[in-house]
Design an enzyme around this catalytic site. Structure first.
Site, short mmCIF file in Angstrom:
data_model
loop_
_atom_site.label_atom_id
_atom_site.label_comp_id
_atom_site.label_asym_id
_atom_site.label_seq_id
_atom_site.Cartn_x
_atom_site.Cartn_y
_atom_site.Cartn_z
N HIS A 17 5.75 -1.20 3.97
CA HIS A 17 6.98 -1.13 3.17
C HIS A 17 8.20 -0.96 4.08
O HIS A 17 9.23 -1.62 3.88
CB HIS A 17 6.93 0.07 2.20
N LYS A 41 -0.78 0.17 -13.06
CA LYS A 41 -1.37 1.08 -12.07
C LYS A 41 -1.14 2.53 -12.52
O LYS A 41 -0.10 2.83 -13.10
CB LYS A 41 -0.71 0.92 -10.70
N ARG A 93 2.32 -10.36 2.13
CA ARG A 93 1.29 -10.25 3.18
C ARG A 93 0.46 -11.52 3.23
O ARG A 93 -0.15 -11.84 4.24
CB ARG A 93 0.38 -9.05 2.91
N SER A 130 -0.91 0.24 -0.22
CA SER A 130 -1.00 1.62 -0.72
C SER A 130 -2.37 1.89 -1.34
O SER A 130 -2.94 2.97 -1.15
CB SER A 130 0.09 1.88 -1.76
O1 PNS Z 1 4.51 -1.99 -5.65
P1 PNS Z 1 4.21 -2.71 -6.93
O2 PNS Z 1 3.39 -1.85 -7.85
O3 PNS Z 1 3.58 -4.05 -6.71
O4 PNS Z 1 5.63 -2.99 -7.63
C1 PNS Z 1 5.69 -3.56 -8.92
C2 PNS Z 1 6.98 -3.08 -9.62
C3 PNS Z 1 6.96 -1.56 -9.74
C4 PNS Z 1 8.17 -3.50 -8.80
C5 PNS Z 1 7.04 -3.73 -11.04
O5 PNS Z 1 5.92 -3.32 -11.78
C6 PNS Z 1 8.32 -3.37 -11.77
O6 PNS Z 1 9.35 -4.01 -11.56
N1 PNS Z 1 8.27 -2.31 -12.62
C7 PNS Z 1 9.44 -1.82 -13.36
C8 PNS Z 1 9.33 -2.24 -14.84
C9 PNS Z 1 9.67 -3.72 -15.01
O7 PNS Z 1 10.79 -4.15 -14.79
N2 PNS Z 1 8.64 -4.50 -15.40
C10 PNS Z 1 8.77 -5.94 -15.57
C11 PNS Z 1 8.54 -6.68 -14.25
S1 PNS Z 1 8.73 -8.43 -14.42
#
Ligand code: PNS
Length: 174
Positions: A17, A41, A93, A130
């Site tokens: 990150h 998650k 990645r 993670s």
């Molecule tokens: O590190 P991650 O879990 O891959 O990140 C994913 C994350 C947290 C960026 C995504 O789930 C997110 O944007 N969550 C906030 C809620 C939201 O906007 N959901 C719609 C995404 S299109």
């Protein structure tokens, strides 16, 4: 002034990150690391712990001291509108990351017209995720060379606090 948001669960923040945030910072005037909730998650660390870890790690990294860390309380695009972000930056990645990220990038553009910039991460960190860090720690493996200083202890403590976890009390190194 072009603002970018680096969103993620950061459960926990890893060296991968930090690599992506540094690349984002080299492209944009201001970068905000957004600690968000991924509804698919379940997090090990609280949002406050994840924020604290990110603030400490960025504050200790030359060139990244000015990266703000904020909680994204709901929809990422609502947050981007509120902070005036022109772009989201996500690290890749490999192809699996792209497959997972593309639908979110398209949805975010549909919702708010915000573009996602995909940045290839350092190949030396391509194995750092993670979820894998937590899994290695859960079974007592060494994670301290995969995360910023002090993060390993936070993860191990959180695993101990969770019923049924069997981590070691400290990293074994490599
Ligand atoms: O590190 P991650 O879990 O891959 O990140 C994913 C994350 C947290 C960026 C995504 O789930 C997110 O944007 N969550 C906030 C809620 C939201 O906007 N959901 C719609 C995404 S299109």
């Amino acid at each position: 002034m072009t603002i970018a948001v680096c969103p993620g669960s950061f459960d926990p923040l890893t060296l991968g990150h930090l690599d992506i945030v540094a690349r984002a910072r080299s492209l944009f005037d201001e970068v905000i690391l957004g600690v968000a909730r991924n509804s698919s998650k379940s997090a090990l660390l609280t949002a406050e712990q994840r924020v604290e870890i990110a603030r400490a790690a960025l504050g200790a990294t030359p060139g990244l001291e000015d990266v703000r860390v904020e909680i994204v309380p709901g929809l990422l695009m609502d947050f981007c509108r509120e902070v005036g972000a022109a772009a989201v930056v996500k690290g890749l990645r490999g192809g699996a990351d792209f497959d997972a990220e593309l639908p979110m990038a398209l949805m975010n553009r549909h919702l708010e017209g915000v573009e996602t910039v995909f940045v290839p991460g350092d190949p030396a960190l391509a194995h750092v995720a993670s979820s894998l860090v937590k899994d290695v720690a859960r079974f007592g493996g060494p994670i301290d060379d995969l995360v910023p200083a002090g993060v390993g202890d936070v993860v191990r403590r959180a695993l101990v606090d969770r019923a049924g976890a069997t981590p070691t009390t400290e990293g074994t190194g490599r």
